[in-house]
Design an enzyme around this catalytic site. Sequence first.
Site, PDB file in Angstrom:
ATOM      1  N   CYS A 120       0.857  -1.186   0.000  1.00 13.28           N
ATOM      2  CA  CYS A 120       0.000   0.000   0.000  1.00 13.28           C
ATOM      3  C   CYS A 120       0.888   1.230   0.000  1.00 13.28           C
ATOM      4  O   CYS A 120       2.058   1.151   0.370  1.00 13.28           O
ATOM      5  CB  CYS A 120      -0.906   0.018   1.223  1.00 13.28           C
ATOM      6  SG  CYS A 120      -2.261   1.215   1.078  1.00 13.28           S
ATOM      7  N   CYS A 122      -0.119   4.233   1.567  1.00 16.07           N
ATOM      8  CA  CYS A 122      -0.507   5.244   2.569  1.00 16.07           C
ATOM      9  C   CYS A 122       0.588   5.548   3.585  1.00 16.07           C
ATOM     10  O   CYS A 122       0.692   6.667   4.068  1.00 16.07           O
ATOM     11  CB  CYS A 122      -1.803   4.863   3.269  1.00 16.07           C
ATOM     12  SG  CYS A 122      -1.707   3.359   4.254  1.00 16.07           S
ATOM     13  N   CYS A 130      -3.912   6.170   0.006  1.00 14.79           N
ATOM     14  CA  CYS A 130      -3.391   4.878  -0.450  1.00 14.79           C
ATOM     15  C   CYS A 130      -3.028   4.876  -1.931  1.00 14.79           C
ATOM     16  O   CYS A 130      -2.681   3.837  -2.494  1.00 14.79           O
ATOM     17  CB  CYS A 130      -4.415   3.787  -0.161  1.00 14.79           C
ATOM     18  SG  CYS A 130      -4.821   3.661   1.590  1.00 14.79           S
ATOM     19  N   LYS A 195     -12.273  -4.834   2.265  1.00 19.27           N
ATOM     20  CA  LYS A 195     -11.711  -3.964   3.296  1.00 19.27           C
ATOM     21  C   LYS A 195     -12.640  -2.772   3.465  1.00 19.27           C
ATOM     22  O   LYS A 195     -12.887  -2.013   2.527  1.00 19.27           O
ATOM     23  CB  LYS A 195     -10.319  -3.504   2.884  1.00 19.27           C
ATOM     24  CG  LYS A 195      -9.715  -2.526   3.881  1.00 19.27           C
ATOM     25  CD  LYS A 195      -8.272  -2.230   3.558  1.00 19.27           C
ATOM     26  CE  LYS A 195      -7.716  -1.190   4.507  1.00 19.27           C
ATOM     27  NZ  LYS A 195      -6.315  -0.877   4.227  1.00 19.27           N
ATOM     28  N   ARG A 205      -3.281   3.812  12.463  1.00 20.70           N
ATOM     29  CA  ARG A 205      -2.795   4.986  11.724  1.00 20.70           C
ATOM     30  C   ARG A 205      -1.746   5.731  12.524  1.00 20.70           C
ATOM     31  O   ARG A 205      -0.843   6.336  11.950  1.00 20.70           O
ATOM     32  CB  ARG A 205      -3.969   5.870  11.313  1.00 20.70           C
ATOM     33  CG  ARG A 205      -4.791   5.112  10.268  1.00 20.70           C
ATOM     34  CD  ARG A 205      -5.894   5.911   9.654  1.00 20.70           C
ATOM     35  NE  ARG A 205      -6.646   5.038   8.750  1.00 20.70           N
ATOM     36  CZ  ARG A 205      -7.829   5.311   8.261  1.00 20.70           C
ATOM     37  NH1 ARG A 205      -8.426   6.447   8.588  1.00 20.70           N
ATOM     38  NH2 ARG A 205      -8.430   4.471   7.447  1.00 20.70           N
ATOM     39  N   ARG A 217     -10.973   7.756   3.620  1.00 19.17           N
ATOM     40  CA  ARG A 217     -10.765   6.691   2.634  1.00 19.17           C
ATOM     41  C   ARG A 217     -12.066   6.127   2.078  1.00 19.17           C
ATOM     42  O   ARG A 217     -12.079   5.067   1.479  1.00 19.17           O
ATOM     43  CB  ARG A 217      -9.972   5.555   3.279  1.00 19.17           C
ATOM     44  CG  ARG A 217      -8.622   5.961   3.862  1.00 19.17           C
ATOM     45  CD  ARG A 217      -7.676   4.783   3.880  1.00 19.17           C
ATOM     46  NE  ARG A 217      -6.612   4.858   4.854  1.00 19.17           N
ATOM     47  CZ  ARG A 217      -5.576   5.697   4.824  1.00 19.17           C
ATOM     48  NH1 ARG A 217      -5.471   6.573   3.832  1.00 19.17           N
ATOM     49  NH2 ARG A 217      -4.660   5.654   5.769  1.00 19.17           N
ATOM     50  N   GLU A 233     -16.558  -7.909  -4.566  1.00 17.76           N
ATOM     51  CA  GLU A 233     -15.133  -7.571  -4.498  1.00 17.76           C
ATOM     52  C   GLU A 233     -14.275  -8.833  -4.473  1.00 17.76           C
ATOM     53  O   GLU A 233     -13.242  -8.913  -5.138  1.00 17.76           O
ATOM     54  CB  GLU A 233     -14.843  -6.733  -3.237  1.00 17.76           C
ATOM     55  CG  GLU A 233     -15.239  -5.271  -3.335  1.00 17.76           C
ATOM     56  CD  GLU A 233     -14.241  -4.460  -4.164  1.00 17.76           C
ATOM     57  OE1 GLU A 233     -13.323  -5.039  -4.762  1.00 17.76           O
ATOM     58  OE2 GLU A 233     -14.398  -3.223  -4.211  1.00 17.76           O
ATOM     59  N   LYS A 248     -11.690  -7.539   6.338  1.00 20.32           N
ATOM     60  CA  LYS A 248     -11.091  -6.672   7.342  1.00 20.32           C
ATOM     61  C   LYS A 248     -11.963  -5.461   7.600  1.00 20.32           C
ATOM     62  O   LYS A 248     -12.419  -4.858   6.631  1.00 20.32           O
ATOM     63  CB  LYS A 248      -9.730  -6.226   6.817  1.00 20.32           C
ATOM     64  CG  LYS A 248      -9.018  -5.225   7.663  1.00 20.32           C
ATOM     65  CD  LYS A 248      -7.810  -4.758   6.924  1.00 20.32           C
ATOM     66  CE  LYS A 248      -7.157  -3.673   7.731  1.00 20.32           C
ATOM     67  NZ  LYS A 248      -6.075  -3.064   7.015  1.00 20.32           N
ATOM     68  N   TYR A 313      -2.882  -8.761  16.435  1.00 18.53           N
ATOM     69  CA  TYR A 313      -1.831  -8.303  17.344  1.00 18.53           C
ATOM     70  C   TYR A 313      -1.760  -9.184  18.580  1.00 18.53           C
ATOM     71  O   TYR A 313      -0.791  -9.110  19.330  1.00 18.53           O
ATOM     72  CB  TYR A 313      -2.087  -6.832  17.719  1.00 18.53           C
ATOM     73  CG  TYR A 313      -2.172  -5.970  16.473  1.00 18.53           C
ATOM     74  CD1 TYR A 313      -1.022  -5.540  15.834  1.00 18.53           C
ATOM     75  CD2 TYR A 313      -3.415  -5.662  15.896  1.00 18.53           C
ATOM     76  CE1 TYR A 313      -1.093  -4.802  14.658  1.00 18.53           C
ATOM     77  CE2 TYR A 313      -3.499  -4.931  14.729  1.00 18.53           C
ATOM     78  CZ  TYR A 313      -2.333  -4.510  14.109  1.00 18.53           C
ATOM     79  OH  TYR A 313      -2.408  -3.805  12.940  1.00 18.53           O
TER      80      TYR A 313
END
Length: 323
Positions: A120, A122, A130, A195, A205, A217, A233, A248, A313
């Site tokens: 990406c 961004c 992006c 997404k 971010r 976005r 998609e 996501k 995470y």
Amino acid sequence: MAFPVQRPRRMRRTEPLRRLVRETSLAPEQFVLPLFVRAGTNVRRPIEAMPGVAQTSVDEMLRDAERAANAGVGGVLLFGIPEHKDASGTESWSDDGPVQRAVRALKQQVPDLVVITDVCLCEYTDHGHCGVLVNGDVDNDATLELLAREAVSHARAGADIVAPSDMMDGRVAAIRRALDDAQCAETPILSYAAKFASVFYGPFREAAESTPRSGDRRGYQMDPSNAREALREVKLDLDEGADAVMVKPAGPYLDVIARVRRTTLVPLAAYQVSGEFAMIKAAAERGWLDGERAMMESLTAIRRAGADIIISYFAIDAAPRLR
Ligand code: PBG
């Protein structure tokens, strides 16, 4: 014949019984840990809203990756924070960029981890969008070539999988063509197919220093209200050559995960994003939730919905509990 003959509680009486009939299980190798890499050595900058997560230099990143590998985690997903940002994100395809250097180091030092790179712009653009801006708008077709360069650069560095997260139309096809032309026909594409334009990316971010300077976005990421469009998609990305697809965020979109699972044959990844992680951490810090159980329950729910791969995470905390 219902109650009193039917008593579902009978099979829940003891832990061995519950274990016997458990429908969903988690395995460490299905987890992918996101990592944020920047230049320098000995750098470890904690991210405020993501306790335990940090931006690190490559040397420090290797420690985290080794810890993850030792816990059985299947892979890592790399994000780069460049030294210089510009209008078209040129550092994203630099051979010497943070991601490229991290990939080479990982392939040498931790060869058993699957290395996935986020493709990406961004994090690399000075405006934080992006793609490239033309008259203030993110220009789809002009962005494709840059994303393809970035993906080829990651693949040449040795990435096992490239994962475009930009949501430009046609980027999977553009990246596939560029990889094939660059003798990287064996490199798979995991597309962030569905997404959503989500508020839950907030803490990320900060981590990736990628907040758009102006606007948002919503002109390229999906509207949170749309599930049918997510299937479209996914189909388009598969037609363009995606080897695996992603939904996501994960937790607030379990219905989308389940629907994509039912309608596709390829591996399905789900990304438990920064905000999902931060909510659980914050509540646990206040003693409002049992953080460990919330972690495991949220991960189990994502798996139950149908994800094969879970990007989280929590990967490094959850994996050791599953061995
Ligand atoms: C974009 C990207 C984002 C995330 C992963 N890749 C943020 C965005 O689209 O703004 C979010 C991940 C997270 O919140 O954990 N390159």
